[in-house]
Design a protein around this motif. Structure first.
Motif, PDB file in Angstrom:
ATOM      1  N   ASP A  10     -10.945   8.039   5.446  1.00 32.14           N
ATOM      2  CA  ASP A  10      -9.637   8.222   4.813  1.00 32.14           C
ATOM      3  C   ASP A  10      -8.532   7.701   5.713  1.00 32.14           C
ATOM      4  O   ASP A  10      -7.584   7.062   5.259  1.00 32.14           O
ATOM      5  CB  ASP A  10      -9.384   9.702   4.516  1.00 32.14           C
ATOM      6  CG  ASP A  10     -10.148  10.160   3.285  1.00 32.14           C
ATOM      7  OD1 ASP A  10     -10.730   9.276   2.612  1.00 32.14           O
ATOM      8  OD2 ASP A  10     -10.177  11.377   3.024  1.00 32.14           O
ATOM      9  N   HIS A  54      -5.995   6.936   2.830  1.00 32.17           N
ATOM     10  CA  HIS A  54      -5.854   7.939   1.778  1.00 32.17           C
ATOM     11  C   HIS A  54      -5.287   9.219   2.354  1.00 32.17           C
ATOM     12  O   HIS A  54      -5.833  10.292   2.185  1.00 32.17           O
ATOM     13  CB  HIS A  54      -7.207   8.199   1.114  1.00 32.17           C
ATOM     14  CG  HIS A  54      -7.787   6.972   0.511  1.00 32.17           C
ATOM     15  ND1 HIS A  54      -7.182   6.311  -0.539  1.00 32.17           N
ATOM     16  CD2 HIS A  54      -8.891   6.244   0.823  1.00 32.17           C
ATOM     17  CE1 HIS A  54      -7.905   5.246  -0.858  1.00 32.17           C
ATOM     18  NE2 HIS A  54      -8.936   5.184  -0.033  1.00 32.17           N
ATOM     19  N   ILE A  55      -4.203   9.088   3.101  1.00 33.03           N
ATOM     20  CA  ILE A  55      -3.642  10.261   3.762  1.00 33.03           C
ATOM     21  C   ILE A  55      -2.128  10.211   3.652  1.00 33.03           C
ATOM     22  O   ILE A  55      -1.550   9.193   3.266  1.00 33.03           O
ATOM     23  CB  ILE A  55      -4.000  10.267   5.279  1.00 33.03           C
ATOM     24  CG1 ILE A  55      -3.785   8.850   5.839  1.00 33.03           C
ATOM     25  CG2 ILE A  55      -5.388  10.772   5.535  1.00 33.03           C
ATOM     26  CD1 ILE A  55      -3.635   8.793   7.307  1.00 33.03           C
ATOM     27  N   SER A  84      -2.319   3.124   6.236  1.00 30.98           N
ATOM     28  CA  SER A  84      -3.566   2.373   6.134  1.00 30.98           C
ATOM     29  C   SER A  84      -3.805   1.508   7.363  1.00 30.98           C
ATOM     30  O   SER A  84      -3.192   0.459   7.537  1.00 30.98           O
ATOM     31  CB  SER A  84      -3.545   1.490   4.891  1.00 30.98           C
ATOM     32  OG  SER A  84      -4.654   0.634   4.937  1.00 30.98           O
ATOM     33  N   TYR A 117       2.061   1.827  -3.342  1.00 35.78           N
ATOM     34  CA  TYR A 117       0.989   2.358  -4.165  1.00 35.78           C
ATOM     35  C   TYR A 117       0.751   3.840  -3.848  1.00 35.78           C
ATOM     36  O   TYR A 117       0.510   4.649  -4.730  1.00 35.78           O
ATOM     37  CB  TYR A 117      -0.281   1.540  -3.911  1.00 35.78           C
ATOM     38  CG  TYR A 117      -1.532   2.154  -4.486  1.00 35.78           C
ATOM     39  CD1 TYR A 117      -1.724   2.195  -5.874  1.00 35.78           C
ATOM     40  CD2 TYR A 117      -2.496   2.708  -3.654  1.00 35.78           C
ATOM     41  CE1 TYR A 117      -2.845   2.772  -6.400  1.00 35.78           C
ATOM     42  CE2 TYR A 117      -3.625   3.281  -4.173  1.00 35.78           C
ATOM     43  CZ  TYR A 117      -3.811   3.317  -5.559  1.00 35.78           C
ATOM     44  OH  TYR A 117      -4.932   3.898  -6.075  1.00 35.78           O
ATOM     45  N   THR A 118       0.851   4.188  -2.559  1.00 35.01           N
ATOM     46  CA  THR A 118       0.534   5.551  -2.160  1.00 35.01           C
ATOM     47  C   THR A 118       1.675   6.514  -2.454  1.00 35.01           C
ATOM     48  O   THR A 118       1.484   7.605  -2.954  1.00 35.01           O
ATOM     49  CB  THR A 118       0.240   5.597  -0.649  1.00 35.01           C
ATOM     50  OG1 THR A 118      -0.614   4.521  -0.339  1.00 35.01           O
ATOM     51  CG2 THR A 118      -0.418   6.902  -0.258  1.00 35.01           C
ATOM     52  N   PHE A 152      -8.760   3.778   5.744  1.00 34.20           N
ATOM     53  CA  PHE A 152      -8.325   3.080   4.528  1.00 34.20           C
ATOM     54  C   PHE A 152      -6.976   3.538   4.044  1.00 34.20           C
ATOM     55  O   PHE A 152      -6.340   2.880   3.240  1.00 34.20           O
ATOM     56  CB  PHE A 152      -9.386   3.244   3.432  1.00 34.20           C
ATOM     57  CG  PHE A 152     -10.648   2.520   3.753  1.00 34.20           C
ATOM     58  CD1 PHE A 152     -10.671   1.124   3.728  1.00 34.20           C
ATOM     59  CD2 PHE A 152     -11.790   3.192   4.124  1.00 34.20           C
ATOM     60  CE1 PHE A 152     -11.821   0.423   4.049  1.00 34.20           C
ATOM     61  CE2 PHE A 152     -12.949   2.500   4.441  1.00 34.20           C
ATOM     62  CZ  PHE A 152     -12.975   1.117   4.404  1.00 34.20           C
ATOM     63  N   PRO A 195       0.159  12.112  -0.679  1.00 33.22           N
ATOM     64  CA  PRO A 195       0.068  10.832  -1.397  1.00 33.22           C
ATOM     65  C   PRO A 195      -0.063  10.990  -2.902  1.00 33.22           C
ATOM     66  O   PRO A 195      -0.392  12.059  -3.405  1.00 33.22           O
ATOM     67  CB  PRO A 195      -1.201  10.198  -0.822  1.00 33.22           C
ATOM     68  CG  PRO A 195      -1.480  10.916   0.429  1.00 33.22           C
ATOM     69  CD  PRO A 195      -0.866  12.264   0.340  1.00 33.22           C
ATOM     70  N   HIS A 196       0.186   9.863  -3.592  1.00 38.20           N
ATOM     71  CA  HIS A 196      -0.034   9.725  -5.028  1.00 38.20           C
ATOM     72  C   HIS A 196       0.840  10.622  -5.868  1.00 38.20           C
ATOM     73  O   HIS A 196       0.391  11.239  -6.813  1.00 38.20           O
ATOM     74  CB  HIS A 196      -1.514   9.917  -5.370  1.00 38.20           C
ATOM     75  CG  HIS A 196      -2.398   9.006  -4.585  1.00 38.20           C
ATOM     76  ND1 HIS A 196      -2.262   7.630  -4.612  1.00 38.20           N
ATOM     77  CD2 HIS A 196      -3.386   9.271  -3.690  1.00 38.20           C
ATOM     78  CE1 HIS A 196      -3.136   7.096  -3.785  1.00 38.20           C
ATOM     79  NE2 HIS A 196      -3.833   8.064  -3.192  1.00 38.20           N
ATOM     80  N   TRP A 199       0.841  -1.206   0.000  1.00 34.79           N
ATOM     81  CA  TRP A 199       0.000   0.000   0.000  1.00 34.79           C
ATOM     82  C   TRP A 199       0.875   1.254   0.000  1.00 34.79           C
ATOM     83  O   TRP A 199       0.569   2.239  -0.668  1.00 34.79           O
ATOM     84  CB  TRP A 199      -0.929  -0.010   1.215  1.00 34.79           C
ATOM     85  CG  TRP A 199      -1.837   1.178   1.249  1.00 34.79           C
ATOM     86  CD1 TRP A 199      -1.713   2.284   2.029  1.00 34.79           C
ATOM     87  CD2 TRP A 199      -2.982   1.385   0.426  1.00 34.79           C
ATOM     88  NE1 TRP A 199      -2.703   3.173   1.772  1.00 34.79           N
ATOM     89  CE2 TRP A 199      -3.505   2.653   0.774  1.00 34.79           C
ATOM     90  CE3 TRP A 199      -3.616   0.642  -0.579  1.00 34.79           C
ATOM     91  CZ2 TRP A 199      -4.650   3.176   0.165  1.00 34.79           C
ATOM     92  CZ3 TRP A 199      -4.751   1.165  -1.178  1.00 34.79           C
ATOM     93  CH2 TRP A 199      -5.260   2.424  -0.804  1.00 34.79           C
ATOM     94  N   SER A 200       1.977   1.189   0.742  1.00 38.10           N
ATOM     95  CA  SER A 200       2.831   2.376   0.784  1.00 38.10           C
ATOM     96  C   SER A 200       3.497   2.592  -0.578  1.00 38.10           C
ATOM     97  O   SER A 200       3.675   3.724  -1.015  1.00 38.10           O
ATOM     98  CB  SER A 200       3.875   2.237   1.880  1.00 38.10           C
ATOM     99  OG  SER A 200       4.925   1.396   1.471  1.00 38.10           O
TER     100      SER A 200
END
Lengths: 341, 443, 322
Positions: free
Chosen positions: C173, C178-179, C187, C39-40, C176, C147-148, C36-37
């Motif tokens: 957020d 999104h921060i 997450s 991905y983020t 899940f 992120p992103h 996830w990291s």
């Protein structure tokens, strides 16, 4: 200016008050101690080995001073400092010096890999006590050295080390102070403190196996089989034969070395003797062929000048050993398991 | 499903010989009887070299109250009273008998009939048990008559048939083949200690034994079969009492009798039946010979004194890659010096391990994962006790109750770092025990 | 029979558990959060993780070989990999390489090997490294990339931690992920998935994480209630946000449960967990730092020997009175 003055006054006063406090406390809580304890402790080596049987040098000093009130410090001896230190201690306490014979640790096992074949493999903790509790050991001899070096680890003078070739501990006689720690460390009581002897010369039976001769011989080709030959040749009654095992009483032994010659197993070893002159004529009996039965390798003990072994027929030993009526003692002090009482 | 509360592990069961019929072992050429086959004083020989003995002849007297006599399992001539290597790994005094034929003492009832009634009084039963040299057959070998003479009144008898050790099936096979004799034996124990209630504790991995015993026990008032969840060390006396009747035996010197319970092994119950009803001393038992590499794992009814090698031969011989021979189960058994060790009263099994299984994993530093603490059925801290033993901190070890360790080995079994926890704890237990005895002697 | 029989004391069988198995399961449990990291935070996260893990393993190997002269090198048990991953989880994804390497050196060198290596360290090595970096490089350690930004590394746009303004953050957020924040902590859901994996593999017991969650939640509710001025429902939501934001999840599941530095008994674990929860809320609400998990765990690490002494396991039976 003012600031400096205030600081000086405040600090000075503080110092005075604290000094006075310290003085008062020191007076109030002062412990009366015999000044001789400190004096005795000063001459002691301060190794704190505990070899004397007291908790460190301070404890020994206290015990000496306490005993001096009874008029004698006999029986108390500093194994590290030896006679020199004990003389000084006696002097401080105003007593006559006590004679104590210097001693040295002797490892009474020669069961190296060559002499004592390994029959099983110990896979537990590398600790002599644990191995001793597990079973008789890796060889057929249940009395001999386990070779895991507990004694060497216990020595605080670096006088004992394990020889990786023989798997046995070796004593450095110059460093050994006869403190007796290794004696306590060995679960099989193999190490003994024996009198040093004149010029370090002494005779010892280097075996502690109490099995019958036949069993011993099967396990180790250099173990005492209790045949009693040494006892027969000894003119001074110095050899005690008990539980199929010979023991030389150092107080009676006159170092004639006859027992060494008589021993068919080469368990008796003369230490620190000059090498023997080879005999001019060869032995007359046909039994001279017997040396074939002897171990190829000479017994390895620190600083032993190995004498040329006298050829003695090995065969003669077994009937004698059969005649020994004593039943061997089973290991007395192994821990009895009391799992589910 | 009942079980004990604290700790425990579940080793692979490996009951390879389960369901195998009990086979009768042939006689040996020579039988060896070590004089200390039990906890307590060694027995004292009462035969001499050259004496002729029959099967069932007493050859050694008990050496005290906590001791047991030993009977010959063969008929023949006493060769010598010498020493022999026994399961302890040391040479101990033993009686060695050359086998001539198979002549039994005439007093022994050799018929197959089941005797159900006895007129003996409780005291006479205990005396008969003592005279027949019966000891706990689960492995601890505690003289049976001592347990049956409790200091305090008891109200429940628990028959230990859990056989929680992996591999072993001796008790299991005995239950399948001699259920009624066992139940009569249990009845005798109940009569001896004047108890109305008995439980036969069987682990759940032996459903056939549970149903058979339940069926047969219906005819015996007061005897109840108690199935237990499979968990090691359920066969430990304290754990078993905890599991079956939920009582906790206090720490030593307290005994199970102090909470009103007596535990006997199922094999012992059978031996008691034979001793009391058939007048047959303890010289025979069922031994499991097993191991992953053994050709034919079996349950053998064998006379005592037979060298284990003969039993192994019967089960298909010693495999080429054998690395360890264990007398007993893998969790608490003793590794033997060689296969010539004789079968004794406490020999419940012979386990052969391959070279690969026999070694220990490489020891790593303790990562303080506390798995040993979780596994310990006595609620101790094995990691701490082993360190304290290693560094000779005897006072601290005693304060942390090292003496209550039952040496079940769950801690070492579960240790991810492969640490020899129990080796050290045993060492500490021995030393602390010595210190405690010395202290008591001083007082 | 060709070979000599082996002799040892019982038990003669072993359950097959090993240090390596436990460490591998920890790594597997960290994977969801790690992915996830990636991905983020994109490339930065990959670089930071890689550097941290490699330098931790290398330092452990080198110290073992050249300083401790340990004949048996311990990198095979994978504990250094775990330390490296945990360290990376605690770092922002735009941290310069040299800082990561210094952190790894401090974590392994000072936090672990100084005390004698695996099993002897009183403090969690990864946290020692992280706190060292936090004090040495406070600005770089507290500016987290937004992120992103898939290809950004050192040049990533940064923002403050959601903890600074928790009231306005969205609970979903936070849960899940999104921060922004440190790499591994974003997450909560995936960290909880890791918790389930660890529980199923029987690597850890539930006591420490659950007691931390419960205690942090309760104390947060209590403190906000005392402060007043908010309806109770809002206080509860805010307290839940506390659990999901910042390092509580990561710390409770992966750092506080570190075998070596946590108590040995279940009772001790509960006390340890409750006190960590208390401390972290105290630091967050009353301290200077917005985040307090690392400090809370390290402080409690210091108390573990005391807890071990005070909390003996439940013995089988009471001792007989003499």
């Amino acid at each position: 200016m003012n600031v400096i003055l205030v600081a000086v006054i405040v600090l000075g006063l503080l110092g005075l008050i604290l000094a006075a406090l310290l003085f008062l406390i020191a007076k109030k809580f002062a412990v009366e101690e015999d000044p001789r304890i400190a004096q005795v402790a000063d001459v002691l080596p301060q190794a704190n080995c505990g070899g004397c049987g007291f908790p460190g040098c301070q404890g020994f000093a206290e015990a000496c001073v306490k005993a001096s009130a009874q008029g004698s410090i006999e029986g108390k001896s500093c194994p590290v400092g030896g006679k020199a230190v004990m003389d000084k201690v006696s002097e401080i306490l105003g007593l006559a010096a006590v004679e104590a014979e210097p001693k040295v640790a002797v490892v009474r096992c020669q069961g190296s890999c060559a002499h004592r074949p390994r029959t099983s493999e110990y896979v537990g903790v590398k600790n002599c006590h644990v191995a001793n509790a597990t079973s008789g050991g890796e060889t057929g001899c249940f009395f001999g050295c386990l070779g895991l070096g507990e004694c060497a680890a216990s020595c605080s003078f670096g006088a004992l080390h394990m020889n990786p070739e023989t798997g046995l501990p070796e004593v450095d006689e110059e460093k050994c102070t006869a403190c007796g720690r290794c004696v306590k460390a060995c679960p099989r009581h193999i190490i003994e403190l024996r009198p040093m002897g004149k010029k370090g010369r002494r005779m010892s039976v280097l075996c502690v196996n109490k099995e019958k001769g036949a069993v011993t011989r099967k396990a180790c080709d250099i173990g005492c089989i209790g045949c009693g030959k040494c006892q027969k040749v000894c003119e001074f009654d110095a050899i005690i034969l008990e539980n199929n095992l010979a023991y030389i009483d150092p107080a009676k032994c006159r170092l004639c070395r006859k027992c060494e010659e008589a021993c068919p197993q080469h368990s008796i070893v003369a230490m620190n003797f000059p090498p023997r002159k080879p005999k001019p004529e060869a032995p007359a009996q046909p039994a001279a062929a017997a040396p074939a039965a002897q171990p190829a390798e000479a017994p390895k003990v620190a600083k032993v000048e190995t004498p040329t072994p006298e050829p003695v027929p090995v065969k003669a030993a077994s009937p004698v050993s059969e005649a020994m009526k004593e039943m061997p003692n089973p290991m007395s002090d192994q821990t009895q398991q009391e799992t589910q009482k | 499903m009942k079980t004990f509360k604290l700790g425990g592990v579940h080793p692979e069961e490996n009951k390879l010989s389960a369901g195998k019929k009990i086979e009768v072992m042939e006689l040996p050429k020579q039988a060896v009887f070590p004089l200390s086959q039990h906890i307590g004083a060694p027995a004292v020989p009462c035969v001499a070299k050259g004496d002729i003995v029959k099967v069932g002849t007493k050859i050694a007297d008990a050496g005290g109250f906590v001791s047991a006599p030993i009977h010959s399992s063969v008929s023949g001539k006493v060769l010598k009273i010498d020493t022999a290597i026994d399961a302890s790994g040391y040479r101990k005094p033993a009686i060695i008998i050359d086998v001539i034929d198979d002549e039994w003492e005439p007093t022994i009832d050799r018929s197959e009939d089941i005797v159900r009634e006895t007129t003996l009084e409780p005291k006479e039963i205990v005396a008969r048990i003592q005279e027949c040299g019966i000891v706990g057959m689960g492995g601890a070998c505690f003289p049976c008559h001592v347990k049956l003479s409790p200091r305090t009144p008891v109200d429940v008898v628990i028959i230990n048939a859990v056989e929680c050790e992996p591999y072993l099936t001796a008790d299991h096979s005995l239950m399948l083949e001699k259920p009624e004799q066992i139940l009569i034996g249990v009845q005798l124990i109940m009569k001896a200690v004047n108890v109305k209630k008995a439980y036969i504790a069987i682990e759940n991995n032996k459903p056939d034994a549970i149903s058979l015993m339940k069926e047969k026990a219906a005819a015996f008032p007061g005897i109840e079969v108690c199935p237990l969840k499979v968990k090691y060390p359920q066969g430990g006396e304290k754990q078993l009492i905890d599991a079956v009747v939920n009582r906790q035996v206090p720490n030593p010197p307290a005994l199970p009798a102090d909470v009103g319970a007596i535990v006997q092994n199922v094999g012992t119950a059978y031996a008691i039946y034979e001793a009391v009803m058939k007048n047959k001393p303890l010289f025979e038992r069922v031994v499991t010979v097993t191991g992953k590499s053994v050709k034919n794992p079996s349950n053998l009814l064998t006379r005592m004194g037979i060298p284990m090698s003969q039993l192994i031969e019967r089960a298909g011989g010693v495999p080429e890659d054998t690395g360890k021979i264990i007398g007993g189960g893998p969790m608490m058994g003793k590794a033997l010096l060689n296969a010539e060790v004789p079968v004794c009263k406490g020999s419940s099994g012979i386990l052969l391990m391959t070279e690969k299984e026999a070694g220990r994993g490489e020891e790593a530093p303790c990562i303080r994962c506390s798995k040993c603490v979780t596994a310990c059925p006595m609620g101790l801290e094995p990691y701490l006790l082993s360190k304290q033993s290693e560094y000779a901190m005897w006072d601290e070890a005693e304060a942390n109750q090292i003496m209550t360790c039952i040496e079940c080995g769950s801690c070492q079994f579960t240790c991810p770092s492969n640490r020899p926890l129990l080796d050290w704890i045993r060492q500490g237990k021995g030393t602390v025990g010595g210190i405690i005895r010395a202290r008591a002697a001083k007082k | 029979m060709a070979n000599k029989l082996k002799i040892s004391l019982s038990p003669h069988v072993h359950g097959g558990d090993s240090v390596k198995r436990n460490m591998l399961w920890v790594i597997i449990a960290m994977l969801p959060a790690l992915l996830w990291s990636f991905y983020t935070f994109g490339l930065g996260a990959v670089i930071v993780t890689f550097t941290s893990v490699v330098s931790c393993v290398l330092f452990e190997w080198a110290i073992n070989k050249f300083i401790l002269r340990n004949p048996r090198n311990t990198i095979a048990d994978c504990s250094a990999v775990v330390t490296g991953l945990l360290l990376a989880f605690n770092l922002p994804s735009n941290l310069p390489l040299y800082i990561i390497i210094v952190g790894a050196l401090f974590a392994i060198g000072v936090g672990k090997m100084t005390f004698g290596g695996l099993g002897n360290n009183p403090f969690n090595p990864a946290l020692v490294g992280r706190v060292f970096l936090l004090i040495s490089f406070p600005v770089k350690m507290t500016s987290w990339p937004v992120p992103h930004q898939m290809t950004a590394y050192a040049d990533a746009v940064t923002a403050a931690t959601p903890l600074a303004d928790l009231g306005n953050a969205n609970l979903g957020d936070l849960f899940f992920g999104h921060i922004g924040g440190s790499m591994g902590e974003v997450s909560a859901l995936l960290l909880l998935a890791g918790f389930v994996i660890l529980l199923c593999a029987k690597v850890i017991s539930w006591h420490i994480p659950i007691s931390i969650f419960a205690s942090a939640f309760c104390f947060s509710v209590i403190f906000y209630a005392i402060r007043g001025g908010m309806p109770f429902a809002d206080i509860c939501v805010l307290s839940l946000k506390h659990l999901c934001a910042g390092g509580i999840m990561l710390g409770a599941i992966f750092m506080a449960t570190d075998y070596v530095t946590s108590p040995m008994t279940h009772k001790g674990m509960l006390i340890y967990g409750v006190l960590i929860g208390f401390l972290v809320i105290c630091i967050r609400l009353f301290g200077n730092y917005p985040e307090g998990m690392s400090f809370a765990i390290l402080i409690m690490n210091a108390f573990v020997p005391l807890i071990n002494n005070a909390c003996k396991p439940k013995r089988f039976a009471k001792e007989v009175k003499k």
